[in-house]
Scaffold this motif. Structure first.
Motif, PDB file in Angstrom:
ATOM      1  N   LEU A  69       0.572  -0.940   0.530  1.00  0.00           N
ATOM      2  CA  LEU A  69      -0.219  -0.014  -0.086  1.00  0.00           C
ATOM      3  C   LEU A  69       1.523   1.175   0.049  1.00  0.00           C
ATOM      4  N   ASP A  70       1.537   1.502   0.816  1.00  0.00           N
ATOM      5  CA  ASP A  70       2.751   2.380   1.373  1.00  0.00           C
ATOM      6  C   ASP A  70       3.636   2.891  -0.737  1.00  0.00           C
ATOM      7  N   GLN A  71       3.729   1.474  -1.562  1.00  0.00           N
ATOM      8  CA  GLN A  71       4.186   2.315  -2.597  1.00  0.00           C
ATOM      9  C   GLN A  71       2.903   2.565  -3.577  1.00  0.00           C
ATOM     10  N   ASP A  72       1.901   2.016  -3.486  1.00  0.00           N
ATOM     11  CA  ASP A  72       1.064   2.433  -4.491  1.00  0.00           C
ATOM     12  C   ASP A  72       0.415   4.133  -3.988  1.00  0.00           C
ATOM     13  N   LEU A  73       0.429   4.736  -2.630  1.00  0.00           N
ATOM     14  CA  LEU A  73       0.150   5.624  -1.968  1.00  0.00           C
ATOM     15  C   LEU A  73       1.263   6.593  -2.038  1.00  0.00           C
ATOM     16  N   ARG A  74       2.202   6.701  -2.199  1.00  0.00           N
ATOM     17  CA  ARG A  74       3.934   7.289  -2.330  1.00  0.00           C
ATOM     18  C   ARG A  74       3.296   7.359  -3.425  1.00  0.00           C
ATOM     19  N   ALA A  75       3.227   6.599  -5.057  1.00  0.00           N
ATOM     20  CA  ALA A  75       3.103   7.395  -5.812  1.00  0.00           C
ATOM     21  C   ALA A  75       2.433   8.396  -6.342  1.00  0.00           C
ATOM     22  N   ARG A  76       0.938   7.395  -5.780  1.00  0.00           N
ATOM     23  CA  ARG A  76      -0.763   8.066  -6.238  1.00  0.00           C
ATOM     24  C   ARG A  76      -0.035   9.934  -5.406  1.00  0.00           C
ATOM     25  N   ASP A  77       0.768  10.378  -3.683  1.00  0.00           N
ATOM     26  CA  ASP A  77       0.490  11.153  -3.451  1.00  0.00           C
ATOM     27  C   ASP A  77       1.494  12.589  -4.037  1.00  0.00           C
ATOM     28  N   PHE A  78       2.575  11.732  -4.963  1.00  0.00           N
ATOM     29  CA  PHE A  78       3.564  13.124  -5.086  1.00  0.00           C
ATOM     30  C   PHE A  78       3.257  14.464  -5.379  1.00  0.00           C
ATOM     31  N   ALA A  79       3.833  14.621  -4.506  1.00  0.00           N
ATOM     32  CA  ALA A  79       3.224  15.993  -4.304  1.00  0.00           C
ATOM     33  C   ALA A  79       4.949  17.622  -3.882  1.00  0.00           C
ATOM     34  N   PRO A  80       5.028  17.152  -4.523  1.00  0.00           N
ATOM     35  CA  PRO A  80       7.226  18.249  -4.668  1.00  0.00           C
ATOM     36  C   PRO A  80       7.216  19.482  -3.931  1.00  0.00           C
ATOM     37  N   LYS A  81       8.009  19.395  -2.581  1.00  0.00           N
ATOM     38  CA  LYS A  81       7.831  20.676  -2.025  1.00  0.00           C
ATOM     39  C   LYS A  81       8.696  21.871  -2.595  1.00  0.00           C
ATOM     40  N   LEU A  82       7.760  22.645  -2.752  1.00  0.00           N
ATOM     41  CA  LEU A  82       8.085  23.692  -2.924  1.00  0.00           C
ATOM     42  C   LEU A  82       8.868  25.005  -2.620  1.00  0.00           C
ATOM     43  N   LEU A  83      10.195  24.991  -2.875  1.00  0.00           N
ATOM     44  CA  LEU A  83      11.398  25.905  -1.695  1.00  0.00           C
ATOM     45  C   LEU A  83      11.479  27.369  -1.821  1.00  0.00           C
ATOM     46  N   LYS A  84      11.028  27.355  -3.599  1.00  0.00           N
ATOM     47  CA  LYS A  84      11.649  28.573  -3.945  1.00  0.00           C
ATOM     48  C   LYS A  84      10.413  28.948  -5.061  1.00  0.00           C
ATOM     49  N   LEU A  85      10.339  30.671  -5.276  1.00  0.00           N
ATOM     50  CA  LEU A  85       9.735  30.897  -6.196  1.00  0.00           C
ATOM     51  C   LEU A  85       9.923  31.531  -7.057  1.00  0.00           C
ATOM     52  N   HIS A  86      10.654  31.341  -8.301  1.00  0.00           N
ATOM     53  CA  HIS A  86      12.092  32.274  -8.915  1.00  0.00           C
ATOM     54  C   HIS A  86      11.114  33.597 -10.072  1.00  0.00           C
ATOM     55  N   LYS A  87      10.249  33.729 -10.309  1.00  0.00           N
ATOM     56  CA  LYS A  87       9.411  34.312 -11.321  1.00  0.00           C
ATOM     57  C   LYS A  87       7.757  33.768 -11.434  1.00  0.00           C
ATOM     58  N   VAL A  88       6.930  34.409 -11.853  1.00  0.00           N
ATOM     59  CA  VAL A  88       5.732  34.498 -12.539  1.00  0.00           C
ATOM     60  C   VAL A  88       5.612  35.058 -13.813  1.00  0.00           C
ATOM     61  N   SER A  89       5.214  34.925 -14.755  1.00  0.00           N
ATOM     62  CA  SER A  89       4.995  35.300 -15.724  1.00  0.00           C
ATOM     63  C   SER A  89       3.765  36.436 -15.224  1.00  0.00           C
ATOM     64  N   SER A  90       2.702  36.307 -14.757  1.00  0.00           N
ATOM     65  CA  SER A  90       2.413  37.613 -14.884  1.00  0.00           C
ATOM     66  C   SER A  90       1.262  37.704 -13.426  1.00  0.00           C
ATOM     67  N   PHE A  91       0.584  38.695 -12.921  1.00  0.00           N
ATOM     68  CA  PHE A  91      -0.523  38.493 -11.666  1.00  0.00           C
ATOM     69  C   PHE A  91      -1.525  38.401 -11.481  1.00  0.00           C
ATOM     70  N   GLY A  92      -2.028  38.348 -12.869  1.00  0.00           N
ATOM     71  CA  GLY A  92      -3.378  37.348 -13.467  1.00  0.00           C
ATOM     72  C   GLY A  92      -3.166  36.250 -14.098  1.00  0.00           C
ATOM     73  N   VAL A  93      -4.174  35.088 -13.675  1.00  0.00           N
ATOM     74  CA  VAL A  93      -3.896  34.293 -14.032  1.00  0.00           C
ATOM     75  C   VAL A  93      -4.953  33.852 -15.173  1.00  0.00           C
ATOM     76  N   PRO A  94      -4.259  32.729 -16.037  1.00  0.00           N
ATOM     77  CA  PRO A  94      -3.239  32.040 -15.437  1.00  0.00           C
ATOM     78  C   PRO A  94      -1.885  32.672 -15.682  1.00  0.00           C
ATOM     79  N   SER A  95      -1.071  32.277 -15.166  1.00  0.00           N
ATOM     80  CA  SER A  95       0.581  32.857 -15.293  1.00  0.00           C
ATOM     81  C   SER A  95       1.944  31.272 -15.001  1.00  0.00           C
ATOM     82  N   THR A  96       2.534  31.420 -15.271  1.00  0.00           N
ATOM     83  CA  THR A  96       3.641  30.528 -15.214  1.00  0.00           C
ATOM     84  C   THR A  96       4.298  31.076 -14.625  1.00  0.00           C
ATOM     85  N   TRP A  97       4.612  29.998 -13.355  1.00  0.00           N
ATOM     86  CA  TRP A  97       5.797  30.589 -12.378  1.00  0.00           C
ATOM     87  C   TRP A  97       6.861  29.216 -12.810  1.00  0.00           C
TER      88      TRP A  97
END
Length: 154
Positions: A69-97
């Motif tokens: 179960l742990d193997q499957d749950l880890r793959a399913r719950d993959f959520a990288p930890k965001l460490l730093k925002l470098h830039k965003v394309s615009s302050f409206g949405v949609p925007s590229t981060w």
């Protein structure tokens, strides 16, 4: 006492054998509360989307079943930890981060401000346009530049 068994078939799918001895290939474990109680309340769902088994606590299972179960749950719950925002394309949405995560540098599209969810204790969960989720465990732990960019969307 468990009235079911779990194993993996030759195709790598989880197979549940229920109390009546019926085999259900391709079951998927789904956490009821993935963020607040990840090890409590796990449903084993068949390919048709119906719940086959409810598990109150994963710790109550025998070690081999827990590992499957742990193997499957880890793959399913993959959520990288965001460490730093470098830039965003615009302050409206949609925007590229453009960001750094615990898995490396990447960029993603934020399609709506509602895709940023506030969680307990200052944490955030950000969903990209492609469905990948990025987590920020504590906004205050981000550097000043990252917090400033993020504040525009909160």
């Amino acid at each position: 006492m468990n009235d079911f068994q779990l194993e993996r078939d030759a195709f790598g799918r989880l197979v549940l054998t229920d109390a009546e001895g019926v085999h259900h290939a391709g079951v998927v474990p789904v956490r009821a509360f993935p963020l607040t109680a990840p090890d409590h309340g796990i449903s084993l769902v068949g390919p048709d989307g119906r719940e086959l088994v409810w598990i109150d606590q994963i710790a109550d299972l025998p070690a081999p079943m827990r590992e499957l179960l742990d193997q499957d749950l880890r793959a399913r719950d993959f959520a990288p930890k965001l460490l730093k925002l470098h830039k965003v394309s615009s302050f409206g949405v949609p925007s590229t981060w453009s960001v750094s995560t615990d898995r490396g540098e990447t960029s993603f599209v934020l399609k709506a401000e509602e895709d940023i969810r506030r969680l307990e204790r200052g944490a955030l969960l950000i969903a990209s346009a492609h469905g990948l989720q990025f987590r920020i465990p504590d906004v205050k732990a981000l550097d000043r530049h990252s917090r400033k960019l993020l504040e525009r969307f909160l």
